[in-house]
Design an enzyme around this catalytic site. Sequence first.
Site, PDB file in Angstrom:
ATOM      1  N   HIS A  14       0.856  -1.180   0.026  1.00  0.00           N
ATOM      2  CA  HIS A  14      -0.076  -0.033   0.060  1.00  0.00           C
ATOM      3  C   HIS A  14       0.958   1.108   0.071  1.00  0.00           C
ATOM      4  O   HIS A  14       1.627   1.467   0.864  1.00  0.00           O
ATOM      5  CB  HIS A  14      -0.837   0.043   1.266  1.00  0.00           C
ATOM      6  CG  HIS A  14      -1.809   1.294   1.230  1.00  0.00           C
ATOM      7  ND1 HIS A  14      -3.211   1.169   1.485  1.00  0.00           N
ATOM      8  CD2 HIS A  14      -1.544   2.680   1.270  1.00  0.00           C
ATOM      9  CE1 HIS A  14      -3.605   2.228   1.313  1.00  0.00           C
ATOM     10  NE2 HIS A  14      -2.853   3.073   1.299  1.00  0.00           N
ATOM     11  N   HIS A  16       1.453   5.409  -1.851  1.00  0.00           N
ATOM     12  CA  HIS A  16       1.254   6.557  -2.563  1.00  0.00           C
ATOM     13  C   HIS A  16       2.427   6.987  -3.173  1.00  0.00           C
ATOM     14  O   HIS A  16       3.414   7.649  -2.306  1.00  0.00           O
ATOM     15  CB  HIS A  16       0.427   7.668  -1.555  1.00  0.00           C
ATOM     16  CG  HIS A  16      -0.476   7.267  -1.072  1.00  0.00           C
ATOM     17  ND1 HIS A  16      -2.024   7.362  -1.620  1.00  0.00           N
ATOM     18  CD2 HIS A  16      -0.983   6.394   0.180  1.00  0.00           C
ATOM     19  CE1 HIS A  16      -2.746   6.791  -0.934  1.00  0.00           C
ATOM     20  NE2 HIS A  16      -2.330   6.140   0.458  1.00  0.00           N
ATOM     21  N   LYS A 111      -9.436  -0.096  -5.592  1.00  0.00           N
ATOM     22  CA  LYS A 111      -9.492   0.458  -4.512  1.00  0.00           C
ATOM     23  C   LYS A 111     -10.893   1.199  -4.151  1.00  0.00           C
ATOM     24  O   LYS A 111     -11.483   1.820  -5.089  1.00  0.00           O
ATOM     25  CB  LYS A 111      -8.206   1.769  -4.405  1.00  0.00           C
ATOM     26  CG  LYS A 111      -8.136   2.378  -3.020  1.00  0.00           C
ATOM     27  CD  LYS A 111      -7.528   1.756  -2.117  1.00  0.00           C
ATOM     28  CE  LYS A 111      -7.858   2.481  -0.883  1.00  0.00           C
ATOM     29  NZ  LYS A 111      -6.777   2.501   0.028  1.00  0.00           N
ATOM     30  N   HIS A 148     -10.372   1.072   1.820  1.00  0.00           N
ATOM     31  CA  HIS A 148     -10.113   2.189   2.983  1.00  0.00           C
ATOM     32  C   HIS A 148     -11.371   1.955   3.914  1.00  0.00           C
ATOM     33  O   HIS A 148     -12.538   2.296   3.708  1.00  0.00           O
ATOM     34  CB  HIS A 148      -9.896   3.361   2.322  1.00  0.00           C
ATOM     35  CG  HIS A 148      -9.588   4.526   3.473  1.00  0.00           C
ATOM     36  ND1 HIS A 148      -8.561   5.171   3.668  1.00  0.00           N
ATOM     37  CD2 HIS A 148     -10.499   4.912   4.311  1.00  0.00           C
ATOM     38  CE1 HIS A 148      -8.562   6.020   4.492  1.00  0.00           C
ATOM     39  NE2 HIS A 148      -9.578   5.541   5.125  1.00  0.00           N
ATOM     40  N   HIS A 186      -4.324  -0.662   5.911  1.00  0.00           N
ATOM     41  CA  HIS A 186      -4.117   0.156   7.031  1.00  0.00           C
ATOM     42  C   HIS A 186      -4.893   0.127   8.036  1.00  0.00           C
ATOM     43  O   HIS A 186      -5.240   0.982   8.502  1.00  0.00           O
ATOM     44  CB  HIS A 186      -3.906   1.422   6.510  1.00  0.00           C
ATOM     45  CG  HIS A 186      -4.805   2.255   5.641  1.00  0.00           C
ATOM     46  ND1 HIS A 186      -6.019   2.245   5.956  1.00  0.00           N
ATOM     47  CD2 HIS A 186      -4.529   2.852   4.705  1.00  0.00           C
ATOM     48  CE1 HIS A 186      -6.772   2.955   5.049  1.00  0.00           C
ATOM     49  NE2 HIS A 186      -5.854   3.238   3.946  1.00  0.00           N
ATOM     50  N   ASP A 259       1.719   2.738   3.478  1.00  0.00           N
ATOM     51  CA  ASP A 259       0.743   3.798   3.368  1.00  0.00           C
ATOM     52  C   ASP A 259       1.498   5.078   3.470  1.00  0.00           C
ATOM     53  O   ASP A 259       1.021   6.014   4.035  1.00  0.00           O
ATOM     54  CB  ASP A 259      -0.427   3.888   4.615  1.00  0.00           C
ATOM     55  CG  ASP A 259      -1.510   4.891   4.176  1.00  0.00           C
ATOM     56  OD1 ASP A 259      -1.628   5.302   2.929  1.00  0.00           O
ATOM     57  OD2 ASP A 259      -2.259   5.255   5.045  1.00  0.00           O
TER      58      ASP A 259
HETATM   59  C1  NCD Z   1      -3.594   9.204   2.102  1.00  0.00           C
HETATM   60  C2  NCD Z   1      -2.873  10.256   1.113  1.00  0.00           C
HETATM   61  O1  NCD Z   1      -2.448  11.265   1.528  1.00  0.00           O
HETATM   62  O2  NCD Z   1      -3.209  10.091  -0.246  1.00  0.00           O
HETATM   63  N1  NCD Z   1      -3.375   9.767   3.447  1.00  0.00           N
HETATM   64  C3  NCD Z   1      -3.370   9.066   4.534  1.00  0.00           C
HETATM   65  O3  NCD Z   1      -3.431   9.598   5.684  1.00  0.00           O
HETATM   66  N2  NCD Z   1      -3.044   7.768   4.587  1.00  0.00           N
HETATM   67  C4  NCD Z   1      -4.756   8.781   1.839  1.00  0.00           C
HETATM   68  C5  NCD Z   1      -5.195   7.510   2.367  1.00  0.00           C
HETATM   69  O4  NCD Z   1      -4.658   6.522   2.390  1.00  0.00           O
HETATM   70  O5  NCD Z   1      -6.087   7.599   3.341  1.00  0.00           O
HETATM   71 ZN    ZN Z   2      -3.219   5.093   1.720  1.00  0.00          ZN
END
Ligand code: NCD
Ligand code: ZN
Length: 356
Positions: A14, A16, A111, A148, A186, A259
């Site tokens: 996971h 970003h 997702k 999520h 998460h 995450d």
């Molecule tokens: C994530 C993001 O910034 O894209 N933020 C986070 O707090 N984890 C989005 C998410 O996974 O909820």
């Molecule tokens: Zn995330």
Amino acid sequence: MTSTLTLRRPDDWHLHLRDGDALRAVVAASARQFARAIVMPNLKPPVTTPAAARAYHGRILQALAQARAAGEIDALAAAEFQPLMTLYLTDNTPAADIVQAHAEGLVKGVKLYPAGATTNSDAGVTDIARVRGALEAMQRCGLPLLVHGEVTDADIDLFDRERVFIDRVLMPMRRDFPGLKVVFEHITTREAAQYVAQADELTAATITAHHLLYNRNALFIGGVRPHWYCLPVLKREQHRQALMAAATGGHPRFFLGTDSAPHARHLKEHACGCAGCYTAPHALELYASAFEAAGALDRFEAFASLNGPAFYGLPANERTITLRRETWTIPESLPFGADAIVPLAGGESIGWRLGD
Ligand code: NCD
Ligand code: ZN
């Protein structure tokens, strides 16, 4: 006391990676740490179609090639890194897109963001009833749903959103789609850990390093600390302990998902700061510290490198990595395009280091 820890190369289930200059700034950090990563689709605009996922995949590989040319990562790690793509489920995702994405093979999961739950989730799902066709298609072709797991109702306390999601959304959905593979992402609560531990082999969960290492006090010790703010938000100590037990307990369906969610420093240190902890550059070191604290370093490889691929039906990585015992200081700030970014626990020392 063990001074080195060698394990098969881990994957991040996971992550970003963002886009543009931010992507260019962060992609090498993940490729140094991980062989593969499930890449979240919450870009602006979100990655909702197979064509958009293909194009994003190309941009990730291009950013990695640029990092390689700039000497930020070695050739082998750059060549090996595989972004595993995801589609952003909306109320209008056609079943045909699911079938096509699966057939093309780049997309490894879909997702589910409940609309309004987190960063760039406005286009997310407003009601599971609206995505039945897409879920049926996923169930048929074996493409996992990455969830999520938080309700967004204004009358539900923010700290209870995950627990309530299990009863109101996840359990009915599991009943309606018993053959659907689901990753509860998460997880942050004892209830979520219990739910997954007792569920069948089609249900798994990822756990972040920060939810293993910190409880919600971290947000407020000495003043408001925005770099510890993420969604789902850190919870009470009893929940952190339940997550530690789940991650280190040897259950095969808990695995690593950082995450890591980078936001520029000025957007975190802000009157309405963004949610997300940037952990990618030292993720394995953070996780190793957590496993060591639990006296469970012998179970780290299963969590980091074996359970994830097994759930996704992929082979484990062949090469190994080695972490060695060394105390070093996490940088207080890193470049982030034209901005700066503060990694989680920046300025603090840590007792493990990933070898070159
Ligand atoms: C994530 C993001 O910034 O894209 N933020 C986070 O707090 N984890 C989005 C998410 O996974 O909820
Ligand atoms: Zn995330």
